[in-house]
Design an enzyme around this catalytic site. Structure first.
Site, PDB file in Angstrom:
ATOM      1  N   ASP A 142      -0.307  -4.397   6.015  1.00 19.66           N
ATOM      2  CA  ASP A 142      -1.455  -5.203   5.500  1.00 19.66           C
ATOM      3  C   ASP A 142      -1.356  -5.640   4.171  1.00 19.66           C
ATOM      4  O   ASP A 142      -0.715  -4.687   3.445  1.00 19.66           O
ATOM      5  CB  ASP A 142      -2.684  -4.867   5.990  1.00 19.66           C
ATOM      6  CG  ASP A 142      -2.814  -3.344   5.425  1.00 19.66           C
ATOM      7  OD1 ASP A 142      -2.016  -2.567   5.501  1.00 19.66           O
ATOM      8  OD2 ASP A 142      -4.065  -3.070   4.938  1.00 19.66           O
ATOM      9  N   GLU A 143      -1.794  -6.723   3.544  1.00 22.90           N
ATOM     10  CA  GLU A 143      -2.134  -6.827   1.967  1.00 22.90           C
ATOM     11  C   GLU A 143      -0.908  -6.696   1.208  1.00 22.90           C
ATOM     12  O   GLU A 143      -1.095  -6.219   0.277  1.00 22.90           O
ATOM     13  CB  GLU A 143      -3.428  -6.075   1.718  1.00 22.90           C
ATOM     14  CG  GLU A 143      -4.618  -6.265   2.527  1.00 22.90           C
ATOM     15  CD  GLU A 143      -5.831  -5.419   2.025  1.00 22.90           C
ATOM     16  OE1 GLU A 143      -6.902  -6.093   2.105  1.00 22.90           O
ATOM     17  OE2 GLU A 143      -5.654  -4.343   1.679  1.00 22.90           O
ATOM     18  N   VAL A 144       0.260  -7.435   1.753  1.00 28.91           N
ATOM     19  CA  VAL A 144       1.409  -7.357   0.889  1.00 28.91           C
ATOM     20  C   VAL A 144       1.098  -8.734   0.073  1.00 28.91           C
ATOM     21  O   VAL A 144       1.304  -9.830   0.580  1.00 28.91           O
ATOM     22  CB  VAL A 144       2.564  -7.430   1.708  1.00 28.91           C
ATOM     23  CG1 VAL A 144       3.775  -7.292   1.015  1.00 28.91           C
ATOM     24  CG2 VAL A 144       2.582  -6.146   2.582  1.00 28.91           C
TER      25      VAL A 144
ATOM     26  N   HIS B   7       0.907  -1.092  -0.092  1.00 35.17           N
ATOM     27  CA  HIS B   7       0.022   0.070   0.222  1.00 35.17           C
ATOM     28  C   HIS B   7       0.920   1.213   0.045  1.00 35.17           C
ATOM     29  O   HIS B   7       0.604   2.246   0.542  1.00 35.17           O
ATOM     30  CB  HIS B   7      -1.089   0.194   1.244  1.00 35.17           C
ATOM     31  CG  HIS B   7      -2.167  -0.919   1.145  1.00 35.17           C
ATOM     32  ND1 HIS B   7      -3.096  -0.691   0.207  1.00 35.17           N
ATOM     33  CD2 HIS B   7      -2.441  -2.050   1.784  1.00 35.17           C
ATOM     34  CE1 HIS B   7      -3.954  -1.542   0.243  1.00 35.17           C
ATOM     35  NE2 HIS B   7      -3.781  -2.403   1.139  1.00 35.17           N
TER      36      HIS B   7
END
Length: 714
Positions: A353-355, A290
């Site tokens: 988050d969300e890697v 992100h």
């Protein structure tokens, strides 16, 4: 220390110091009375209409409308009348923080009562005594005492607290107690002893996907103070924008913000504003994923060469920081050092988050690094990155917070894990010795009803089986307002009033969970929040007027009142959205929860249980008839308005649904026997009408379906 506060001029005189409220910030009393007179009468009406029964140990016939509900409540007999002679005496050593809080309290009390202000005689004794034992920390901590004791008699009010935070909370509780009655505005005789169940009660506001001006964030801080939130989690960077001025790396705001960012002076101002309201500000700079906005300015940080641009779409993007280069950590060391000096709170959120790891998998050099360091998966590589990052954060005197993807046994136990994926990961972190926060179930952007947020308990489900020691590691939780589908005009309506039920879940006893009581008190809290300058009610009305102009808004509102936005992530699947998409349709203008539909559902339940009155049944018929007949009045407006044309089938369905409801009532009134073919046709129609249209849900469909199902086919 001793201070005297007068209602007339909102100023504090203290021995050894003097604090005067700047009138430029609040305007003159006369101007404010003119600007707020309509709100005044509206709130008086709501004050008279909304109430609840005191829960817990202090059950009685006395009614209150408090949110969050205090720990213990002991009601008495009588009331303390609010008059122009109100005189506050501040005792103890609370310092200027308490003085400013008392001034805000008196201003808020004047707003809510509209009582003419007159000078109290200089020799009149005080009748509202605030005693704060000691001053709070310059930088509030998660361990700080927030307890207070509030005793209201018919002649005096005593508010006692060990620290200023308790005073702030007690003043807000007293404001909620004030209602208008036969004798005028008054607070009931009562004794309250109160403290929070969890020390961390936060609200995340995302300003990266859609930027929120400083005044928007400030008015939400006012709302947070009212319901006793104590942490603003400020999500300041993401793929769609970098929102903070960096003097060390100026290209971050010059190239990655599209001109929308906060200067460091503005940030200092907001932190001070929050501190005055007992709220800590925890910044979040999301890494290593992100992070596209970082790479627009400094592409050398990325795992792939680029080029990069600020994203306007939503979702999970592949770019991620290169965790194998020492230059990455030197950059982060310098940046975090600068931000650590700007943000005084001990906690620093790094996202995490969300890697998805795709950028790492495509880079041969990074794959060689993984092999050389025996890192089997990309998750192990992220753990390597997080360990290095934690050392940097600690070096600058901060405690690292991250989303639950960062959980890894290689990280020291002092970090805090924030769970967006559920109680299971929260419990897992606690068992491994990590402190945690719950956000799963508290995502306000998913448009779920207040009852669903209220039902999410941090110490239930997977966390219920934790030991007492492990449960102590759960610090609390945070409501989250992600900003894909909000802008400065509708963000208040997406946060409030539902955020107040999360505040109660984190403050009040777990046993406080009656839904009827909650909704009754939430209505009252909602009115009080509007007095603070929040726009969750007024903004929705203005957006409807914008859509219907130049026509009367009544017909559109009658339809809008029974609609809700689609839930969860359904909206992102309905059409392509990005940060440049105007948020000016009906789905953007209505509240997440239809109060009208909820009330109609309650009447339906009582009718089918043979517990409704004739008057209530008449009300149901009147409502259904109004919805049935609204279509012909509304269709000319819809057909000639580009933003409303999509509502033609929505309105047509509403006519069919309301007609079916009226017919079902007729059958039920005469014994419930309906033709089988009619029954089957209506249920098939309702099945279709209950599906999303224009990203909207018709919320009376379930109730009408129950009415039809209650008939007996012939």
């Amino acid at each position: 220390m001793k201070a005297t506060v007068h209602l007339k001029d909102f100023h504090v005189e203290a021995v050894g110091s003097k604090f005067s409220r700047q009138r430029s910030k609040i305007g003159t009393i006369g101007e404010l009375m003119l600007n707020n007179i309509s709100r005044f009468f509206l709130t008086i009406f709501i004050f008279m209409a909304c109430a609840l029964t005191i829960p817990g140990e202090a059950q009685s016939n006395k009614t209150l409308s408090l949110m969050p509900m205090p720990a213990t409540v002991q009601p008495g007999t009588g009331e303390f009348l609010i008059g122009s002679s109100l005189k506050v005496l501040v005792q103890g050593n609370g310092g200027s923080l308490v003085e400013r809080a008392v001034n805000r309290f008196l201003y808020g009390l004047w707003q809510r009562t509209g009582i003419p202000t007159r000078s109290a005689s200089s020799d009149s004794p005080p009748n509202f005594i605030v005693n704060c034992a000691t001053a709070g920390s310059d930088v509030q901590s998660v361990e700080e005492d927030e307890s207070y004791r509030l005793e209201v008699t018919s002649s005096t009010v005593h508010l006692d607290a060990p620290k200023p935070l308790g005073v702030l909370h007690g003043l807000q509780t007293f404001l909620q107690l004030v209602e208008v009655g036969p004798q005028g505005f008054a607070a009931p005789v009562i004794t309250i002893k109160d403290q929070p169940r969890f020390p961390w009660r936060g609200l995340l506001i995302d300003v990266s996907r859609h930027f929120m001006p400083l005044e928007v964030v400030k008015r939400n801080l006012d709302g947070m103070e009212a319901v006793k939130f104590n942490v603003l989690h400020w999500h300041l960077s993401d793929d769609q924008g970098f929102r903070v001025e960096s003097k060390k790396f100026p290209k971050l705001q010059q190239m990655s913000s599209e001109g929308m960012y906060y200067t460091q002076e503005q940030i200092k101002d907001l932190i001070e504003y929050a501190h005055d309201r007992g709220i800590r500000v925890v910044p979040e700079f999301d890494v290593p994923g992100h992070a596209t906005s970082w790479f627009v300015a400094y592409p050398e940080l990325a795992s792939e060469p680029g080029p990069y641009q600020v994203e306007h779409k939503w979702g999970v993007f592949n770019p991620a920081m290169d965790p194998t280069r020492e230059e990455t950590y030197q950059f982060l060391d310098d940046f975090i050092g600068e931000m650590a000096r700007l943000f005084p709170d001990p906690y620093f959120h790094i996202g995490g988050d969300e890697v998805n790891g795709k950028a790492w998998s495509k880079n041969p050099k990074i794959q060689e690094f993984k092999t050389a360091h025996d890192l089997k998966k990309n998750h192990d590589l992220q753990a390597w990155f997080n360990k290095r990052l934690q050392e940097i954060v600690k070096k600058h005197g901060k405690i690292m917070v991250g989303w639950d993807e960062i959980l890894h046994p290689d990280l020291p136990k002092e970090i805090v894990v924030q769970s967006w994926r559920g109680q299971k990961s929260l419990a897992e972190a606690a068992r491994q010795g990590y402190r945690g926060l719950l956000s799963s179930g508290y995502y306000l952007d998913l448009m779920e009803p207040a009852s669903q947020h209220y039902a999410m308990e941090p110490l239930a489900g997977a966390t219920a089986d934790l030991t007492a020691e492990e449960k102590q590691r759960i610090l609390g939780g945070e409501a989250c307002m992600w900003a894909e589908y909000v802008n400065p005009m509708n963000v208040d309506g997406r946060i409030w009033p539902r955020a107040a039920v999360v505040a109660e879940r984190l403050w009040s006893a777990a046993e406080v969970r009656d839904l009827d009581s909650m909704y009754s008190r939430l209505n009252r809290a909602s009115a009080g929040l509007e007095w603070l300058g929040l726009t969750h009610q007024s903004g929705a009305r203005l957006m409807l007027e914008r859509l219907s102009s130049p026509h009367d808004v009544h017909a559109l509102k009658l339809l809008a009142d029974v609609l809700e936005p689609v839930k969860g992530y359904a909206r992102e699947k309905a059409r392509d959205y990005n940060s440049l998409t105007p948020l000016n349709r009906l789905v953007d203008s209505i509240p997440p929860e239809s109060e009208v539909a909820r009330d109609f559902a309650g009447m339906t339940t009582r009718l089918l249980a043979h517990a409704s009155s004739a008057e209530e049944q008449d009300t149901m018929r009147i409502q259904l008839a109004a919805w049935r007949d609204n279509g012909p009045q509304l269709w000319p407006l819809l057909k000639n308005n580009a933003l409303l044309q999509e509502l033609v089938p929505v309105s047509q369905n509403q006519t069919l649904v309301a007609t079916a409801g009226l017919q079902a009532l007729d059958y039920l009134k005469t014994g419930g026997r309906a033709p089988t073919i009619w029954r089957e046709q209506q249920l098939a129609m309702l099945e279709q009408a209950g599906k999303p249209q224009s990203e909207l849900l018709n919320m009376i469909v379930p109730s009408v379906k129950k009415l039809v199902e209650a008939t007996t086919g012939e």
